[in-house]
Design a protein around this motif. Structure first.
Motif, short mmCIF file in Angstrom:
data_model
loop_
_atom_site.label_atom_id
_atom_site.label_comp_id
_atom_site.label_asym_id
_atom_site.label_seq_id
_atom_site.Cartn_x
_atom_site.Cartn_y
_atom_site.Cartn_z
N MET A 1 -17.35 -44.66 94.96
CA MET A 1 -17.67 -46.06 95.28
C MET A 1 -19.20 -46.25 95.32
SD MET A 1 -16.31 -48.90 95.69
CE MET A 1 -16.60 -50.52 96.33
N ALA A 2 -19.91 -45.26 95.84
CA ALA A 2 -21.38 -45.33 95.85
C ALA A 2 -21.91 -45.45 94.43
CB ALA A 2 -21.96 -44.10 96.54
N LYS A 3 -21.30 -44.70 93.50
CA LYS A 3 -21.72 -44.75 92.09
C LYS A 3 -21.49 -46.14 91.52
CE LYS A 3 -22.51 -42.80 87.88
NZ LYS A 3 -23.12 -43.88 87.13
N THR A 4 -20.34 -46.74 91.82
CA THR A 4 -20.03 -48.10 91.33
C THR A 4 -21.07 -49.10 91.84
OG1 THR A 4 -17.68 -47.58 91.30
CG2 THR A 4 -18.27 -49.91 91.32
N VAL A 5 -21.41 -49.01 93.13
CA VAL A 5 -22.35 -49.96 93.73
C VAL A 5 -23.76 -49.75 93.19
CG1 VAL A 5 -23.41 -50.70 95.91
CG2 VAL A 5 -20.96 -50.26 95.81
N ILE A 6 -24.18 -48.50 93.05
CA ILE A 6 -25.54 -48.26 92.56
C ILE A 6 -25.66 -48.66 91.09
CG2 ILE A 6 -25.55 -45.84 91.78
CD1 ILE A 6 -28.14 -47.56 94.05
N ASP A 7 -24.58 -48.53 90.33
CA ASP A 7 -24.59 -49.02 88.94
C ASP A 7 -24.81 -50.53 88.89
OD1 ASP A 7 -24.27 -46.47 87.92
OD2 ASP A 7 -22.10 -46.68 87.54
N GLU A 8 -24.19 -51.25 89.84
CA GLU A 8 -24.40 -52.70 89.93
C GLU A 8 -25.87 -53.02 90.23
OE1 GLU A 8 -22.39 -55.46 89.42
OE2 GLU A 8 -21.15 -53.88 88.52
N ALA A 9 -26.45 -52.25 91.14
CA ALA A 9 -27.86 -52.45 91.50
C ALA A 9 -28.75 -52.21 90.28
CB ALA A 9 -28.26 -51.53 92.64
N LEU A 10 -28.46 -51.18 89.52
CA LEU A 10 -29.29 -50.85 88.36
C LEU A 10 -29.11 -51.83 87.20
CD1 LEU A 10 -29.05 -46.99 88.62
CD2 LEU A 10 -31.13 -48.36 88.85
N LYS A 11 -28.01 -52.56 87.18
CA LYS A 11 -27.87 -53.64 86.18
C LYS A 11 -28.88 -54.74 86.48
CE LYS A 11 -22.95 -53.08 85.23
NZ LYS A 11 -21.61 -53.65 85.48
N ILE A 12 -29.15 -54.96 87.76
CA ILE A 12 -30.09 -56.00 88.17
C ILE A 12 -31.53 -55.57 87.88
CG2 ILE A 12 -30.99 -57.30 90.16
CD1 ILE A 12 -28.08 -56.93 91.34
N ASP A 13 -31.86 -54.32 88.23
CA ASP A 13 -33.19 -53.79 87.96
C ASP A 13 -33.08 -52.31 87.62
OD1 ASP A 13 -35.80 -52.94 87.81
OD2 ASP A 13 -36.41 -53.71 89.77
N PRO A 14 -33.04 -52.00 86.31
CA PRO A 14 -32.84 -50.61 85.87
C PRO A 14 -33.99 -49.68 86.26
CG PRO A 14 -32.70 -52.15 84.00
CD PRO A 14 -33.09 -52.94 85.20
N GLU A 15 -35.11 -50.23 86.71
CA GLU A 15 -36.27 -49.40 87.04
C GLU A 15 -36.56 -49.35 88.54
OE1 GLU A 15 -39.56 -50.53 84.58
OE2 GLU A 15 -38.30 -50.58 82.79
N ASP A 16 -35.66 -49.88 89.37
CA ASP A 16 -35.89 -49.87 90.81
C ASP A 16 -35.89 -48.43 91.31
OD1 ASP A 16 -35.94 -51.49 93.44
OD2 ASP A 16 -34.36 -50.00 93.76
N GLU A 17 -37.02 -48.03 91.90
CA GLU A 17 -37.20 -46.62 92.31
C GLU A 17 -36.18 -46.19 93.36
OE1 GLU A 17 -41.21 -45.49 93.28
OE2 GLU A 17 -41.99 -46.62 91.57
N GLU A 18 -35.94 -47.05 94.35
CA GLU A 18 -35.00 -46.70 95.41
C GLU A 18 -33.58 -46.53 94.84
OE1 GLU A 18 -34.22 -45.41 99.10
OE2 GLU A 18 -36.19 -45.98 98.38
N ALA A 19 -33.19 -47.44 93.96
CA ALA A 19 -31.86 -47.35 93.34
C ALA A 19 -31.74 -46.09 92.49
CB ALA A 19 -31.57 -48.60 92.50
N LEU A 20 -32.81 -45.74 91.78
CA LEU A 20 -32.78 -44.53 90.95
C LEU A 20 -32.67 -43.26 91.82
CD1 LEU A 20 -35.40 -45.55 88.25
CD2 LEU A 20 -32.95 -45.18 87.88
#
Length: 197
Positions: free
Chosen positions: A165-184
């Motif tokens: 589930m964490a992977k699904t949510v973080i993938d959503e975050a990276l769709k919004i900003d693929p370069e966000d350091e915290e999300a990466l």
């Protein structure tokens, strides 16, 4: 003809202009003039607290926000500011209480979202991932593309051990900003957890 001292309105307006230009030291000086003239000026105390917070003078900012709260205890924005400072002091249960008061005060949706994110972070720091996730979800109901809420929710899910589930949510975050350091960073931790299970 000699120029008279500025009025509290002139000092306040000057403080706002300095604040907008990110000249926080000058903004602080201007707001201090306002509260010297009118110590019951809620808005000046509030703005003084904001400027001090931006300068990193958190103890002084908290004092200014506490004074503003004493002048108008129904202003939820003050509780948010207090909570944000208190999180940094690692007083997470106190921060939760401030954010709860902010939400109870009937905030506009943007401020409600900030309060829920702040409360979620506080709960995460208290090692209560379920409560944290609940608050990040409340923030995402207001704006389902809020990057900090998505990233922090993924981190809370990771803490809880819900890696897929964490992977699904973080993938959503990276769709919004693929370069966000915290999300990466969270993505890296999630992928590491998934490969080691």
């Amino acid at each position: 003809m000699e120029r008279q001292e500025k009025s509290k309105e002139e000092w306040f307006e000057l403080g706002r202009k300095y604040h907008e230009n990110e000249e926080y030291q000058k903004a602080v000086a201007a707001y201090r003039h306002v509260v010297k003239i009118d110590r019951y000026n809620f808005h000046a105390w509030h703005n003084l607290g904001l400027a001090l917070r931006f300068l990193g003078k958190l103890d002084d900012a908290l004092k200014a926000f506490n004074t503003a709260q004493s002048l108008d205890p129904m202003k939820g924005e003050i509780y948010i500011q207090q909570g944000l400072i208190i999180i940094g002091q690692e007083k997470n249960q106190q921060a939760v209480n401030k954010f709860e008061k902010a939400i109870e005060s009937g905030l506009e949706s943007d401020n409600q979202m900030v309060a829920h994110i702040g409360m979620g972070i506080s709960y995460l720091n208290l090692d209560k991932p379920d409560e944290a996730i609940s608050n990040f979800d409340a923030a995402l109901q207001i704006d389902n593309e809020n990057l900090p809420a998505l990233t922090m929710k993924a981190g809370a899910l990771l803490t809880r051990g819900d890696f897929s589930m964490a992977k699904t949510v973080i993938d959503e975050a990276l769709k919004i900003d693929p370069e966000d350091e915290e999300a990466l960073k969270i993505l890296e931790m999630v992928e590491s957890a998934l490969t080691s299970t």
